[in-house]
Design a protein around this motif. Sequence first.
Motif, PDB file in Angstrom:
ATOM      1  N   LEU A 209       0.857  -1.182   0.000  1.00  0.00           N
ATOM      2  CA  LEU A 209       0.000   0.000   0.000  1.00  0.00           C
ATOM      3  C   LEU A 209       0.895   1.234   0.000  1.00  0.00           C
ATOM      4  O   LEU A 209       1.770   1.379   0.861  1.00  0.00           O
ATOM      5  CB  LEU A 209      -0.902   0.004   1.237  1.00  0.00           C
ATOM      6  N   ALA A 254      -4.996  -0.915   7.522  1.00  0.00           N
ATOM      7  CA  ALA A 254      -5.969  -0.635   6.467  1.00  0.00           C
ATOM      8  C   ALA A 254      -7.042  -1.715   6.399  1.00  0.00           C
ATOM      9  O   ALA A 254      -6.728  -2.911   6.350  1.00  0.00           O
ATOM     10  CB  ALA A 254      -5.265  -0.519   5.120  1.00  0.00           C
ATOM     11  N   ILE A 256      -9.631  -2.816   3.789  1.00  0.00           N
ATOM     12  CA  ILE A 256      -9.854  -2.594   2.362  1.00  0.00           C
ATOM     13  C   ILE A 256     -11.063  -3.396   1.902  1.00  0.00           C
ATOM     14  O   ILE A 256     -11.150  -4.606   2.152  1.00  0.00           O
ATOM     15  CB  ILE A 256      -8.608  -2.990   1.541  1.00  0.00           C
ATOM     16  N   TYR A 258     -12.966  -4.951  -1.234  1.00  0.00           N
ATOM     17  CA  TYR A 258     -12.623  -5.363  -2.589  1.00  0.00           C
ATOM     18  C   TYR A 258     -13.878  -5.654  -3.402  1.00  0.00           C
ATOM     19  O   TYR A 258     -14.907  -6.078  -2.862  1.00  0.00           O
ATOM     20  CB  TYR A 258     -11.757  -6.626  -2.558  1.00  0.00           C
ATOM     21  N   PRO A 265      -9.573  -2.995  -5.131  1.00  0.00           N
ATOM     22  CA  PRO A 265     -10.216  -2.238  -4.054  1.00  0.00           C
ATOM     23  C   PRO A 265     -11.260  -1.254  -4.579  1.00  0.00           C
ATOM     24  O   PRO A 265     -11.098  -0.664  -5.648  1.00  0.00           O
ATOM     25  CB  PRO A 265      -9.048  -1.494  -3.400  1.00  0.00           C
ATOM     26  N   ALA A 268     -11.558   2.056   1.189  1.00  0.00           N
ATOM     27  CA  ALA A 268     -10.715   1.619   2.303  1.00  0.00           C
ATOM     28  C   ALA A 268     -10.824   2.616   3.447  1.00  0.00           C
ATOM     29  O   ALA A 268     -11.185   3.782   3.251  1.00  0.00           O
ATOM     30  CB  ALA A 268      -9.255   1.486   1.860  1.00  0.00           C
ATOM     31  N   HIS A 356      -2.042  -0.023  -4.780  1.00  0.00           N
ATOM     32  CA  HIS A 356      -2.222  -1.259  -4.018  1.00  0.00           C
ATOM     33  C   HIS A 356      -1.887  -2.468  -4.875  1.00  0.00           C
ATOM     34  O   HIS A 356      -2.192  -2.513  -6.071  1.00  0.00           O
ATOM     35  CB  HIS A 356      -3.671  -1.361  -3.538  1.00  0.00           C
TER      36      HIS A 356
END
Length: 375
Positions: A209, A254, A256, A258, A265, A268, A356
């Motif tokens: 990230l 984080a 995230i 998806y 992603p 987030a 990412h």
Amino acid sequence: MPDDRPVALDEYPVHQVPLSMKHLATGDRNAYDRCIFHVFDHQGRALLILGLGVYPNVGVVDAYATLRLGDRLHAVRASDALGDDRMRLAVGPLRIRVERPLQTFVLSCAADPADPEGLSYEITWTADFPALWEPHHLQRRGGRLTLEGKRFVQAGHCEGWIRIGGEEIRLERGRWTGTRDRSWGVRPIPGEEGGRLAEENPTEGFHWLWCPVRFEDRFLMVVVQEDADGYRTLNDATLVRNAERDLPLGWPQADIAYRPGSRHPTSAVVHLTRPGDRKPMELGVEVLTSSPLALGAGYPPADDWQHGTWVGRDWTDRRAYDLSDPSAHPRAAYGVIDHAARCTLDGQVGHGIFEHGSFGRHDPSGFTGFDSVAP
């Protein structure tokens, strides 16, 4: 073979070892020195990514630009033999002019005479905050150092124009954001066999990230790298403000979200911690548009061109990719993807890049292998 002569940079007191500035202090073929710029609007319509790099020990200089517009990714790539003038940042139609170091840059791509409706641009990128050092980046495979990079990051605003398909897009301050990264050191380039160390130390998982975000009065940088079991090898969260000390924001975590059936992603929340009172802070991230670095930009695992590859002198390639069907580009999912994002922090709205990549096993995310995706 021509005689060895001093180069122009040898006139300046910038040497750190008793060598000409023409030569590196390392013979590692993977030595590099490069930059990347991001330019994007605040509505998610356009994302321009461009960069230039030199690879002295393989004698290559190359550059690229990709523009995501709708479901089309327009790419321009250029490569050439590396010369002695390192102050001239130009390859083929692509150029970066340093007007004021650490402050102002002019980014340009000349139009193709054979295709005047292809991608071209001229953009002034201006920093709004001081550049920030990123953590020293080290990576080993077995006992071998495969990556060592010194990096800094910066955020600013952009003005100028982009032309594509007969349309001119105007970049106006307040409606477009720019980020950039400079790095140098050693990182893998194609053409080298991994040998025993690669065979006996396969990659189980990689989770990355990298998130620079510009707000009106501050700049936030978050970077995280973790192994398959979640062991963190790179960590930083720093808030930069003009005329104030940088503020470290602890150990970012984080959450995230998806897209189902993928590792792409959509949003987030990055949890941060204010020093002193340990008050929690949350960086909210909403993805606006995305650009896979393995398509057009030359990052691994691209199969049509990668940085540092010798493809001959004066090479230029222009092409477009259809992104409407993700299954048409399966390699893209195994490369880092840059997402233009709208972000929130302490009631402020900002814009930045949510870069990412998550491949293989990552225990904290629940991914069990390279074929594992979000439910």
